[in-house]
Design a protein around this motif. Structure first.
Motif, PDB file in Angstrom:
ATOM      1  N   LEU A  48       3.036 -85.971  68.301  1.00  0.00           N
ATOM      2  CA  LEU A  48       3.322 -84.867  69.231  1.00  0.00           C
ATOM      3  C   LEU A  48       2.052 -84.495  70.009  1.00  0.00           C
ATOM      4  O   LEU A  48       2.102 -84.237  71.217  1.00  0.00           O
ATOM      5  CB  LEU A  48       3.816 -83.668  68.417  1.00  0.00           C
ATOM      6  CG  LEU A  48       4.718 -82.658  69.100  1.00  0.00           C
ATOM      7  CD1 LEU A  48       5.964 -83.307  69.644  1.00  0.00           C
ATOM      8  CD2 LEU A  48       5.085 -81.540  68.123  1.00  0.00           C
ATOM      9  N   PHE A  49       0.918 -84.474  69.297  1.00  0.00           N
ATOM     10  CA  PHE A  49      -0.372 -84.182  69.930  1.00  0.00           C
ATOM     11  C   PHE A  49      -0.677 -85.237  70.998  1.00  0.00           C
ATOM     12  O   PHE A  49      -1.119 -84.904  72.108  1.00  0.00           O
ATOM     13  CB  PHE A  49      -1.471 -84.142  68.853  1.00  0.00           C
ATOM     14  CG  PHE A  49      -2.804 -83.670  69.367  1.00  0.00           C
ATOM     15  CD1 PHE A  49      -3.011 -82.347  69.690  1.00  0.00           C
ATOM     16  CD2 PHE A  49      -3.850 -84.566  69.520  1.00  0.00           C
ATOM     17  CE1 PHE A  49      -4.236 -81.906  70.163  1.00  0.00           C
ATOM     18  CE2 PHE A  49      -5.086 -84.134  69.994  1.00  0.00           C
ATOM     19  CZ  PHE A  49      -5.277 -82.810  70.311  1.00  0.00           C
ATOM     20  N   SER A  64      -3.481 -75.146  69.884  1.00  0.00           N
ATOM     21  CA  SER A  64      -2.503 -74.733  68.875  1.00  0.00           C
ATOM     22  C   SER A  64      -1.829 -75.944  68.258  1.00  0.00           C
ATOM     23  O   SER A  64      -1.604 -76.003  67.046  1.00  0.00           O
ATOM     24  CB  SER A  64      -1.431 -73.856  69.506  1.00  0.00           C
ATOM     25  OG  SER A  64      -2.033 -72.899  70.309  1.00  0.00           O
ATOM     26  N   LEU A  65      -1.516 -76.926  69.107  1.00  0.00           N
ATOM     27  CA  LEU A  65      -0.867 -78.131  68.598  1.00  0.00           C
ATOM     28  C   LEU A  65      -1.807 -78.855  67.636  1.00  0.00           C
ATOM     29  O   LEU A  65      -1.369 -79.464  66.658  1.00  0.00           O
ATOM     30  CB  LEU A  65      -0.498 -79.035  69.779  1.00  0.00           C
ATOM     31  CG  LEU A  65       0.725 -79.927  69.601  1.00  0.00           C
ATOM     32  CD1 LEU A  65       1.918 -79.157  69.067  1.00  0.00           C
ATOM     33  CD2 LEU A  65       1.080 -80.595  70.909  1.00  0.00           C
TER      34      LEU A  65
ATOM     35  N   ASP B  52       9.289 -76.433  62.056  1.00  0.00           N
ATOM     36  CA  ASP B  52       9.348 -75.647  60.818  1.00  0.00           C
ATOM     37  C   ASP B  52       7.974 -75.091  60.462  1.00  0.00           C
ATOM     38  O   ASP B  52       7.843 -73.930  60.078  1.00  0.00           O
ATOM     39  CB  ASP B  52       9.872 -76.509  59.656  1.00  0.00           C
ATOM     40  CG  ASP B  52      11.279 -77.023  59.914  1.00  0.00           C
ATOM     41  OD1 ASP B  52      12.001 -76.384  60.712  1.00  0.00           O
ATOM     42  OD2 ASP B  52      11.652 -78.066  59.347  1.00  0.00           O
ATOM     43  N   PHE B  53       6.927 -75.935  60.592  1.00  0.00           N
ATOM     44  CA  PHE B  53       5.570 -75.478  60.262  1.00  0.00           C
ATOM     45  C   PHE B  53       5.171 -74.286  61.149  1.00  0.00           C
ATOM     46  O   PHE B  53       4.580 -73.327  60.686  1.00  0.00           O
ATOM     47  CB  PHE B  53       4.547 -76.619  60.418  1.00  0.00           C
ATOM     48  CG  PHE B  53       4.749 -77.754  59.448  1.00  0.00           C
ATOM     49  CD1 PHE B  53       5.211 -77.515  58.153  1.00  0.00           C
ATOM     50  CD2 PHE B  53       4.485 -79.071  59.812  1.00  0.00           C
ATOM     51  CE1 PHE B  53       5.409 -78.555  57.246  1.00  0.00           C
ATOM     52  CE2 PHE B  53       4.676 -80.117  58.918  1.00  0.00           C
ATOM     53  CZ  PHE B  53       5.138 -79.862  57.639  1.00  0.00           C
ATOM     54  N   ARG B  54       5.514 -74.372  62.440  1.00  0.00           N
ATOM     55  CA  ARG B  54       5.208 -73.248  63.341  1.00  0.00           C
ATOM     56  C   ARG B  54       5.940 -71.981  62.899  1.00  0.00           C
ATOM     57  O   ARG B  54       5.380 -70.882  62.929  1.00  0.00           O
ATOM     58  CB  ARG B  54       5.582 -73.610  64.792  1.00  0.00           C
ATOM     59  CG  ARG B  54       5.574 -72.432  65.768  1.00  0.00           C
ATOM     60  CD  ARG B  54       4.207 -71.778  65.860  1.00  0.00           C
ATOM     61  NE  ARG B  54       4.188 -70.539  66.638  1.00  0.00           N
ATOM     62  CZ  ARG B  54       4.367 -69.322  66.144  1.00  0.00           C
ATOM     63  NH1 ARG B  54       4.603 -69.160  64.844  1.00  0.00           N
ATOM     64  NH2 ARG B  54       4.309 -68.261  66.913  1.00  0.00           N
ATOM     65  N   VAL B  55       7.199 -72.151  62.491  1.00  0.00           N
ATOM     66  CA  VAL B  55       7.994 -71.005  62.033  1.00  0.00           C
ATOM     67  C   VAL B  55       7.360 -70.387  60.780  1.00  0.00           C
ATOM     68  O   VAL B  55       7.350 -69.170  60.610  1.00  0.00           O
ATOM     69  CB  VAL B  55       9.464 -71.430  61.783  1.00  0.00           C
ATOM     70  CG1 VAL B  55      10.234 -70.351  61.032  1.00  0.00           C
ATOM     71  CG2 VAL B  55      10.148 -71.741  63.115  1.00  0.00           C
ATOM     72  N   PHE B  56       6.769 -71.244  59.919  1.00  0.00           N
ATOM     73  CA  PHE B  56       6.119 -70.721  58.710  1.00  0.00           C
ATOM     74  C   PHE B  56       4.822 -69.976  59.035  1.00  0.00           C
ATOM     75  O   PHE B  56       4.235 -69.348  58.167  1.00  0.00           O
ATOM     76  CB  PHE B  56       5.790 -71.855  57.726  1.00  0.00           C
ATOM     77  CG  PHE B  56       7.005 -72.602  57.232  1.00  0.00           C
ATOM     78  CD1 PHE B  56       8.240 -71.988  57.158  1.00  0.00           C
ATOM     79  CD2 PHE B  56       6.903 -73.932  56.846  1.00  0.00           C
ATOM     80  CE1 PHE B  56       9.358 -72.675  56.710  1.00  0.00           C
ATOM     81  CE2 PHE B  56       8.013 -74.624  56.407  1.00  0.00           C
ATOM     82  CZ  PHE B  56       9.245 -73.998  56.344  1.00  0.00           C
ATOM     83  N   GLY B  57       4.328 -70.112  60.273  1.00  0.00           N
ATOM     84  CA  GLY B  57       3.115 -69.387  60.651  1.00  0.00           C
ATOM     85  C   GLY B  57       1.900 -70.269  60.856  1.00  0.00           C
ATOM     86  O   GLY B  57       0.827 -69.787  61.216  1.00  0.00           O
ATOM     87  N   VAL B  58       2.038 -71.600  60.606  1.00  0.00           N
ATOM     88  CA  VAL B  58       0.943 -72.515  60.940  1.00  0.00           C
ATOM     89  C   VAL B  58       0.917 -72.601  62.475  1.00  0.00           C
ATOM     90  O   VAL B  58       1.968 -72.530  63.106  1.00  0.00           O
ATOM     91  CB  VAL B  58       1.210 -73.923  60.351  1.00  0.00           C
ATOM     92  CG1 VAL B  58       0.007 -74.831  60.584  1.00  0.00           C
ATOM     93  CG2 VAL B  58       1.541 -73.849  58.880  1.00  0.00           C
ATOM     94  N   ALA B  59      -0.254 -72.782  63.066  1.00  0.00           N
ATOM     95  CA  ALA B  59      -0.377 -72.897  64.525  1.00  0.00           C
ATOM     96  C   ALA B  59       0.292 -71.732  65.256  1.00  0.00           C
ATOM     97  O   ALA B  59       1.172 -71.937  66.095  1.00  0.00           O
ATOM     98  CB  ALA B  59       0.220 -74.227  65.006  1.00  0.00           C
ATOM     99  N   PRO B  60      -0.116 -70.471  64.928  1.00  0.00           N
ATOM    100  CA  PRO B  60       0.506 -69.302  65.565  1.00  0.00           C
ATOM    101  C   PRO B  60       0.264 -69.258  67.078  1.00  0.00           C
ATOM    102  O   PRO B  60       0.939 -68.501  67.781  1.00  0.00           O
ATOM    103  CB  PRO B  60      -0.161 -68.112  64.880  1.00  0.00           C
ATOM    104  CG  PRO B  60      -1.428 -68.639  64.317  1.00  0.00           C
ATOM    105  CD  PRO B  60      -1.184 -70.068  63.985  1.00  0.00           C
ATOM    106  N   GLY B  61      -0.700 -70.066  67.554  1.00  0.00           N
ATOM    107  CA  GLY B  61      -0.981 -70.088  68.989  1.00  0.00           C
ATOM    108  C   GLY B  61       0.116 -70.725  69.814  1.00  0.00           C
ATOM    109  O   GLY B  61       0.139 -70.579  71.036  1.00  0.00           O
ATOM    110  N   ILE B  62       1.023 -71.464  69.168  1.00  0.00           N
ATOM    111  CA  ILE B  62       2.154 -72.025  69.915  1.00  0.00           C
ATOM    112  C   ILE B  62       3.160 -70.894  70.136  1.00  0.00           C
ATOM    113  O   ILE B  62       3.687 -70.349  69.175  1.00  0.00           O
ATOM    114  CB  ILE B  62       2.834 -73.182  69.142  1.00  0.00           C
ATOM    115  CG1 ILE B  62       1.828 -74.302  68.830  1.00  0.00           C
ATOM    116  CG2 ILE B  62       4.029 -73.729  69.929  1.00  0.00           C
ATOM    117  CD1 ILE B  62       2.394 -75.435  67.996  1.00  0.00           C
TER     118      ILE B  62
END
Lengths: 172, 173
Positions: A48-49, A64-65, B52-62
């Motif tokens: 994805l990156f 962020s990615l 899913d990882f983003r939803v869990f709070g990893v990479a909150p900048g997305i």
């Protein structure tokens, strides 16, 4: 050279792990499952990156990615470990297999590419925000990475069809 | 035409497309189909994991809204695997349909796809309401998503080890 390859082949076969992979029916399928989960983690994060660097998914900030990359590293480690388990189980099926040799070349390509990326481009790239243009060198690095990982998967699936003693490749 | 279970399977196996997948010596046949199926899997299950990882709070900048931008990648993976999956099924329909693990795989994928739709809807609803982080409800859907996609990948991989019959002659393997 052949002598060393032969010695490695015989040593791998003599290990208890090699024996275990053959005597426990579920050992191989379980390792395969882990290998495929690792593949998904790697493609879902590093892939994805790469796509972002290539200019897709532009609304997502590069920095962020990049936070997802550790999951790709986890997938890579899962696959390196299970990969070595496969190699130890049936070394002859891999060492002399042109698909395996090509897979290793693609992995080396991805490895060199990632080193080049972190040494030369990372600091400039990671500050790129949403919708910003990615400089051409970074696009190339992203494309090389994506192509290499696709090549790794392709060759990985092609292993079965180039099993020794059946031998075919453009250079042998 | 024989409309019995075995008759239908024989009919499929006698078709040209089925024979191509099964018998073509070309590397552009079965080997390429199965390789593309692995790539589609990586794109679909992998991108779902990233969401899913983003939803869990990893990479909150997305930004939560930007998660919709991952959907085209998932769609590519889905269609690649729908097409190659149908081809693989046509090649060995008996092998697939007589294996409970295959039926489980299809069930897991179906539920996982519906779950992903729910997760997206929930996340976008929360974003519209001004949320920067996903709610516990979205996180539960994320955990379910990871579990379902992992199950789909594992059951798919296990098809090679769990089948009972290879073709409609029903000779035990």
């Amino acid at each position: 050279m052949d002598h060393y390859v032969q010695a490695l082949h015989e040593w791998l076969l003599s290990t208890p792990l090699s024996n275990a992979m053959k005597t426990h029916f579920w050992a191989w399928p379980m390792a395969e499952c882990i290998h495929f989960i690792g593949l998904c983690l790697l493609i879902g994060t590093v892939g994805l990156f790469d796509l972002r660097l290539m200019g897709f998914v532009r609304r997502v900030p590069v920095s962020s990615l990049h936070r997802l990359v550790p999951f790709g590293v986890l997938g890579y480690c899962m696959n390196a470990l299970t990969g070595m388990v496969f190699l130890t189980g049936f070394p002859g099926q891999y060492i002399y297999n042109p698909a395996f040799q090509s897979k290793m070349l693609f992995m080396a390509g991805a490895g060199i590419n990632v080193i080049v990326f972190y040494l030369t481009l990372y600091r400039r790239i990671v500050v790129i925000g949403p919708n910003d243009e990615v400089p051409v060198p970074a696009r190339i690095v992203g494309a090389v990475s994506f192509i290499c990982w696709m090549g790794v998967i392709f060759c990985g699936r092609f292993l079965t069809f180039y099993r020794p003693p059946y031998h075919w490749c453009p250079w042998c | 035409m024989d409309w019995s279970f075995q008759g239908l399977l024989l009919e499929i196996e006698a078709s040209g497309l089925s024979a191509f997948v099964r018998q073509s010596p070309s590397m552009l046949g079965f080997p390429t189909i199965i390789a593309l199926h692995a790539i589609g899997m990586g794109l679909l299950a992998g991108t779902n994991a990233a969401m899913d990882f983003r939803v869990f709070g990893v990479a909150p900048g997305i930004p939560l809204s930007a998660l919709e931008r991952l959907v085209p990648v998932m769609r590519w993976g889905f269609w690649l695997n729908a097409i190659t999956g149908v081809l693989l099924f046509l090649g060995w329909p008996t092998k697939a349909i007589t294996n409970p693990v295959f039926l489980l795989k299809i069930l897991l994928i179906t539920v996982a796809l519906v779950n992903t739709l729910y997760l997206r809807k929930e996340v976008q609803r929360e974003f519209a309401a001004g949320a920067a982080a996903a709610s516990p409800k979205a996180k539960v859907l994320g955990v379910v998503s990871l579990a379902l996609w992992t199950g789909a990948v594992v059951s798919g991989r296990l098809l090679a080890y769990t089948y009972h019959y290879i073709d409609a002659s029903f000779d035990p393997r």
